[in-house]
Each structure stands twice: as C-alpha cells, then as structure tokens.
Scaffold this motif. Structure first.
Motif, short mmCIF file in Angstrom:
data_model
loop_
_atom_site.label_atom_id
_atom_site.label_comp_id
_atom_site.label_asym_id
_atom_site.label_seq_id
_atom_site.Cartn_x
_atom_site.Cartn_y
_atom_site.Cartn_z
N ASP A 1 24.68 73.19 38.01
CA ASP A 1 24.76 71.74 37.78
C ASP A 1 23.64 71.07 38.57
O ASP A 1 23.85 70.58 39.68
N LYS B 1 16.34 80.43 32.18
CA LYS B 1 17.24 79.75 31.24
C LYS B 1 18.69 79.91 31.67
O LYS B 1 19.47 78.95 31.65
N ARG B 2 19.08 81.11 32.07
CA ARG B 2 20.45 81.33 32.55
C ARG B 2 20.72 80.49 33.78
O ARG B 2 21.82 79.94 33.94
N VAL C 1 19.34 77.57 34.70
CA VAL C 1 19.47 76.14 34.35
C VAL C 1 20.82 75.87 33.69
O VAL C 1 21.47 74.86 33.95
N GLU C 2 21.25 76.79 32.84
CA GLU C 2 22.52 76.60 32.14
C GLU C 2 23.72 76.80 33.05
O GLU C 2 24.76 76.18 32.85
N ALA C 3 23.59 77.65 34.08
CA ALA C 3 24.72 77.99 34.94
C ALA C 3 24.90 77.05 36.12
O ALA C 3 25.98 77.01 36.72
N ARG D 1 17.96 69.37 29.00
CA ARG D 1 16.68 69.11 29.66
C ARG D 1 15.52 69.31 28.69
O ARG D 1 15.51 70.27 27.91
N THR E 1 15.53 72.31 25.39
CA THR E 1 15.77 73.74 25.30
C THR E 1 17.04 74.21 25.99
O THR E 1 17.58 75.23 25.59
N ALA E 2 17.50 73.53 27.02
CA ALA E 2 18.69 74.00 27.73
C ALA E 2 19.30 72.88 28.55
O ALA E 2 18.59 72.10 29.18
N ALA E 3 20.62 72.84 28.52
CA ALA E 3 21.39 71.93 29.38
C ALA E 3 20.90 70.49 29.28
O ALA E 3 20.93 69.74 30.25
#
Length: 335
Positions: free
Chosen positions: A90, A83-84, A86-88, A120, A116-118
C-alpha cells in the motif's frame, strides 16, 4: 522546487548492482536524504558489508521492510518482482515510484504512459525523448540499458522520419549487465578473455525500442536487427548502428547536435570515442561517420549509470524540479 529543498528516498532491493549504484549516487546528491534501503536477503546488515566501497561513507543498514517516510521509491528489484511489489504494498499515492526493471515499459501504444498496476500510471523515462512528460509524471518506467544506448543513437533520425531503411545494430555490454547473481556466463573464469553473442535478433529491449521509434515516425518503421554481445569487462555498453541514408556526414552531425543541444548528458564526439570516457558517468557519447551509402552511429554509455541508476536519478531530478544534472557530475575512470 528551490535548491534548499531536500526529499527523502527509499531504495527497494538495495543489495544488487543497480541498488548499490543508486546508494552511491544518492549519498552524494545535494537534495536527497536516504530514508531507508531494503533487502530481503541482507536485512540487518550494514550497507558497507555488502557494498564494501561504502565503508566510511554511511552507517545505513539494510531493512527487511518497506519504510513509510519517503517521497520517492526506487525499485531496484528483478524483472517481475517490481510489479508484484507495487501490487502487494500500500504505497501512498503521493510517493513517486521509479522502477528500474522492465515491468512497466511495455506500453505498445504511442502515448507517453499507460496505467499498469495498482492504479498507477508509469511514464517511460527517457529524458531525451520526453523530458516534459517526465516532469509532469508521478511514476517512471526507467528504460533498459541497451534500449537507452540504441534509442539515443536513433532518436534524431526518427524525429525527422529518416528511419526508412533497415537498421543493423551490434552492441557489447559488461558483465554487470547480467546482474549480481552468478551464472555460467557471468562467472569470471568464463567471461575473462572471452566474447559471445546471445539473444540474437530477439533481445527483450527491442520491444521498447520499437515502441518508441514507431511513436516518433510518421512513416512505417523498418526492421531493427540487433546482435548483442557479452564483453570481457565489467561496465559499459558500446553499440554501433548503421543504415543506408542519403544524409552526408556533415548533415547528420548537424542534425544530431541540434537534437541534443538542450540535453546535457549526450555529446556528439568529433573523434572516435573510447568506452572508458563514459564508464562511471551518466554520459552518452555519439560518433557519426559515413561509409559509402551507410550512415554509421556509435553510441556509448555506462550500463549501470546512464543505462540504469544514473538515468533514474536524472528522472528523479526532473520529477522534483531539481537541476537535471544534480548529483550526476561524475568523473570517468579514464585509466
């Protein structure tokens, strides 16, 4: 996509057990070129220095950065790290992401996916549950290893609303299920000639199992009681589930064979199977028996293949329109 198409795959976290298994599968996949394999701890080293069985198979080296030339990313990192990541980073929206951690499995609803994140949307990647949803997806949350074995043992019953009685499951897994980092319970001198249970009735995979089965059943879902064990071997999972049922053995076998008839990696065995029949393969073997009023279902998979990297490749095949079995014609160890 036609058989002539080749895609480029990137592996993030390629130094661990699932990353190594992903490398072995993709190096021999007819429709994949590996664009890069990254590892923060092993950056700059040849892959074969870490995964020594790959000596002579590839000259790839680990990178310390995310490559940009990939059609699909496999996230073989630890729980919480995906998760970190995908969020961190681009990651271009056209790049499909298949995550092997638990980070994107936790949709508690009954639909196939959750944002769930970014931005996606991740679809739960159990092909025997929702193959068509996977084909239409952009991102996949690969199921857990125990979750795969247990769900495959119970899906046909849930599909017919026949999970009406409390379910009891015991399951044993090899040491590779604990990851590559050494711990007191994965060290050879402790694990060898030993067995112990852990996370009794509280294993994290019960969450995704419950979500799946609740979504299938029109009726309320009874309790699923799961006792996992650490086994004194390296690979494989054997689970035995039982519940009270009015089905005869013949009725249950017929129902299971009908449910899995179109799914190439699940076989209902007519004789008690052995774990070695699935080790190093993407197979799941099921064995059904009736003992008194109890229906007993035994389920066996390789925790690193059907329980992780093999299922991820199966999902990739569905995402890109390849033969579902491509790159997964694997031979069991047998001896």
């Amino acid at each position: 996509m036609g058989n002539e198409v080749k895609i480029k795959a990137g592996i993030v976290g390629g130094a661990g057990y699932t990353g190594g298994e992903m490398l072995r599968l993709l190096l021999n996949h007819p429709h994949v070129d590996i664009a890069f394999v990254s590892s923060n701890s092993q950056a700059g080293k040849p892959v074969y220095e870490v995964h020594r069985d790959l000596l002579g198979d590839t000259e790839l080296a680990f990178s310390g950065e995310l490559g940009t030339d990939a059609d699909v990313l496999f996230l073989c990192v630890g729980h919480g790290e995906a998760k970190r990541f995908v969020e961190a980073n681009d990651i271009p929206q056209h790049v499909k992401v298949i995550d092997l951690s638990q980070d994107f499995r936790w949709n508690e609803g009954t639909d196939a996916a959750a944002v769930t994140a970014a931005g996606r949307t991740f679809v739960y990647g159990l092909p025997e549950l929702q193959r068509e949803a996977i084909r239409e997806a952009q991102n996949i949350a690969n199921p857990g290893c125990f979750a795969t074995a247990i769900q495959l043992a119970l899906l046909p019953l849930a599909a017919e609303n026949l999970l009406t009685e409390e379910v009891h499951v015991s399951g044993i897994t090899g040491s590779t299920g604990a990851g590559q980092s050494l711990s007191a319970t994965s060290h050879y001198s402790w694990r060898s000639s030993n067995i112990s249970n852990y996370k009794v009735l509280n294993h994290q995979h019960l969450r995704e199992i419950g979500r799946t089965l609740k979504g299938m059943q029109g009726a309320a879902l009874p309790a699923i009681n799961f006792v996992p064990y650490r086994g004194p071997f390296t690979r494989g999972i054997l689970c035995t589930a039982y519940l009270r049922s009015n089905l005869s053995q013949e009725e249950a076998e017929a129902m299971y064979k009908t449910y899995y008839a179109a799914h190439p990696f699940v076989t209902v065995s007519s004789a008690t199977p052995d774990l070695k029949q699935v080790v190093n393969t993407n197979k799941c073997l099921l064995y059904i028996e009736k003992q008194g009023d109890n229906l007993v279902i035994t389920s066996m998979i390789d925790n690193l293949v059907k329980g992780a990297s093999g299922q991820a490749v199966q999902n990739m095949n569905l995402l890109f329109g390849f033969d579902e079995k491509a790159g997964l014609h694997l031979k069991a160890s047998a001896f």
